[in-house]
Write a protein that holds these residues in place. Sequence first.
Motif, PDB file in Angstrom:
ATOM      1  N   LYS A  81      13.520  56.795 -63.681  1.00  0.00           N
ATOM      2  CA  LYS A  81      14.271  57.013 -64.924  1.00  0.00           C
ATOM      3  C   LYS A  81      15.489  56.112 -64.996  1.00  0.00           C
ATOM      4  CE  LYS A  81      12.836  61.823 -65.646  1.00  0.00           C
ATOM      5  NZ  LYS A  81      13.305  63.233 -65.721  1.00  0.00           N
ATOM      6  N   LEU A  82      16.173  55.899 -63.842  1.00  0.00           N
ATOM      7  CA  LEU A  82      17.356  55.033 -63.831  1.00  0.00           C
ATOM      8  C   LEU A  82      16.986  53.594 -64.154  1.00  0.00           C
ATOM      9  CD1 LEU A  82      20.367  54.682 -63.275  1.00  0.00           C
ATOM     10  CD2 LEU A  82      19.812  54.384 -60.848  1.00  0.00           C
ATOM     11  N   LEU A  83      15.896  53.095 -63.544  1.00  0.00           N
ATOM     12  CA  LEU A  83      15.452  51.729 -63.836  1.00  0.00           C
ATOM     13  C   LEU A  83      15.055  51.578 -65.299  1.00  0.00           C
ATOM     14  CD1 LEU A  83      13.297  50.891 -60.675  1.00  0.00           C
ATOM     15  CD2 LEU A  83      15.591  50.086 -61.223  1.00  0.00           C
ATOM     16  N   ARG A  84      14.387  52.587 -65.840  1.00  0.00           N
ATOM     17  CA  ARG A  84      13.988  52.542 -67.251  1.00  0.00           C
ATOM     18  C   ARG A  84      15.216  52.517 -68.161  1.00  0.00           C
ATOM     19  NH1 ARG A  84      11.403  56.924 -67.348  1.00  0.00           N
ATOM     20  NH2 ARG A  84       9.468  56.094 -66.465  1.00  0.00           N
ATOM     21  N   LEU A  85      16.241  53.284 -67.796  1.00  0.00           N
ATOM     22  CA  LEU A  85      17.470  53.313 -68.597  1.00  0.00           C
ATOM     23  C   LEU A  85      18.194  51.978 -68.552  1.00  0.00           C
ATOM     24  CD1 LEU A  85      19.521  54.917 -70.274  1.00  0.00           C
ATOM     25  CD2 LEU A  85      20.574  55.663 -68.133  1.00  0.00           C
ATOM     26  N   ILE A  86      18.264  51.353 -67.356  1.00  0.00           N
ATOM     27  CA  ILE A  86      18.922  50.046 -67.226  1.00  0.00           C
ATOM     28  C   ILE A  86      18.187  48.994 -68.041  1.00  0.00           C
ATOM     29  CG2 ILE A  86      19.466  48.195 -65.596  1.00  0.00           C
ATOM     30  CD1 ILE A  86      19.980  50.344 -63.490  1.00  0.00           C
ATOM     31  N   ALA A  87      16.853  49.009 -67.985  1.00  0.00           N
ATOM     32  CA  ALA A  87      16.061  48.039 -68.755  1.00  0.00           C
ATOM     33  C   ALA A  87      16.287  48.215 -70.251  1.00  0.00           C
ATOM     34  CB  ALA A  87      14.578  48.186 -68.415  1.00  0.00           C
ATOM     35  N   ILE A  88      16.369  49.451 -70.706  1.00  0.00           N
ATOM     36  CA  ILE A  88      16.601  49.712 -72.136  1.00  0.00           C
ATOM     37  C   ILE A  88      17.980  49.215 -72.553  1.00  0.00           C
ATOM     38  CG2 ILE A  88      16.911  51.537 -73.847  1.00  0.00           C
ATOM     39  CD1 ILE A  88      14.752  53.117 -72.384  1.00  0.00           C
ATOM     40  N   ILE A  89      18.999  49.433 -71.701  1.00  0.00           N
ATOM     41  CA  ILE A  89      20.361  48.989 -72.027  1.00  0.00           C
ATOM     42  C   ILE A  89      20.423  47.470 -72.101  1.00  0.00           C
ATOM     43  CG2 ILE A  89      22.726  48.887 -71.162  1.00  0.00           C
ATOM     44  CD1 ILE A  89      22.331  51.692 -70.043  1.00  0.00           C
ATOM     45  N   ILE A  90      19.802  46.775 -71.124  1.00  0.00           N
ATOM     46  CA  ILE A  90      19.814  45.304 -71.131  1.00  0.00           C
ATOM     47  C   ILE A  90      19.098  44.765 -72.366  1.00  0.00           C
ATOM     48  CG2 ILE A  90      18.955  43.264 -69.922  1.00  0.00           C
ATOM     49  CD1 ILE A  90      19.404  44.743 -67.308  1.00  0.00           C
ATOM     50  N   LEU A  91      17.962  45.344 -72.691  1.00  0.00           N
ATOM     51  CA  LEU A  91      17.225  44.903 -73.882  1.00  0.00           C
ATOM     52  C   LEU A  91      18.039  45.136 -75.148  1.00  0.00           C
ATOM     53  CD1 LEU A  91      14.606  43.807 -75.067  1.00  0.00           C
ATOM     54  CD2 LEU A  91      13.730  46.143 -75.125  1.00  0.00           C
ATOM     55  N   ALA A  92      18.732  46.265 -75.222  1.00  0.00           N
ATOM     56  CA  ALA A  92      19.551  46.552 -76.399  1.00  0.00           C
ATOM     57  C   ALA A  92      20.700  45.556 -76.516  1.00  0.00           C
ATOM     58  CB  ALA A  92      20.091  47.979 -76.326  1.00  0.00           C
TER      59      ALA A  92
END
Length: 262
Positions: A81-92
């Motif tokens: 979940k943490l990796l998924r959240l970081i990826a979403i933040i970077i993409l945003a």
Amino acid sequence: MKKAKYSNDNEKGREKKLKEDCHLPPHSHANVSQHLLLNPFSCLLSCYITTFAVGHNQPAAFRMAPPTPQPQLAARSRHSKLLRLIAIIILALIVLVGLVVLIIWLVVKPKGLAYDIEDGSIHGFGLSNNHLNATFHFVLRAYNPNRKVSIYYDSMEVSVSYDDQTMASNGVQPFFQRHRNVTRLEVQLVAQSLLLSGPVSKDLHLDRSSGKVELEVRVKARIRFKVGIWKSKHRTLRVFCLPEVHFSSHKDFERTKCEIDL
């Protein structure tokens, strides 16, 4: 006699039951009591082994599943979940920066600068013993076609060369160019007793005889862009021109467009 027979039957029943519990052969002639006295743990061990074997021989539906390592699964889930959240933040952030750049570009609509040499002439030309004396005069036209971008020229240097040998150079005072503005810069470059190499001196003498010479004019400037209240960092502007200058008169000069590297 009946009581004795009844007691004997009960004794046989208990013995049979013990044999079954301890998994002794049903037709064994061994005395169960003696067996238990001699091997006190054999019955318990036999029962345990039989129970273990029976448990493993049971169908899969009746077996107990091994315990699941819940802490490890929870840790893996949190990490995922943490990796998924970081990826979403970077993409945003990437999308946001791209949108900002696109909006700025659509609002500003930046255009390239334009440089020309409108006039050029040579005065006091003298070439003797490979030593050059001359004054080069040029009028540079700097055009800023942008509607919302102004330019700070913090420093500028102009030089003139012939066959890759610099003959003269001079600086230009800093200035500010507003948007959609044409600025003309008159530059005088003086060469005094400049020693030229043999081939360069020979080629320049031949061009002097023909009445015109092709020179290399270079401009190097440190500039900053201004949009509203925002000012950019310093950038280096390089301008390269190849004007053909006549020795007799500047009236025959043809306007020369320059190349720009920014």
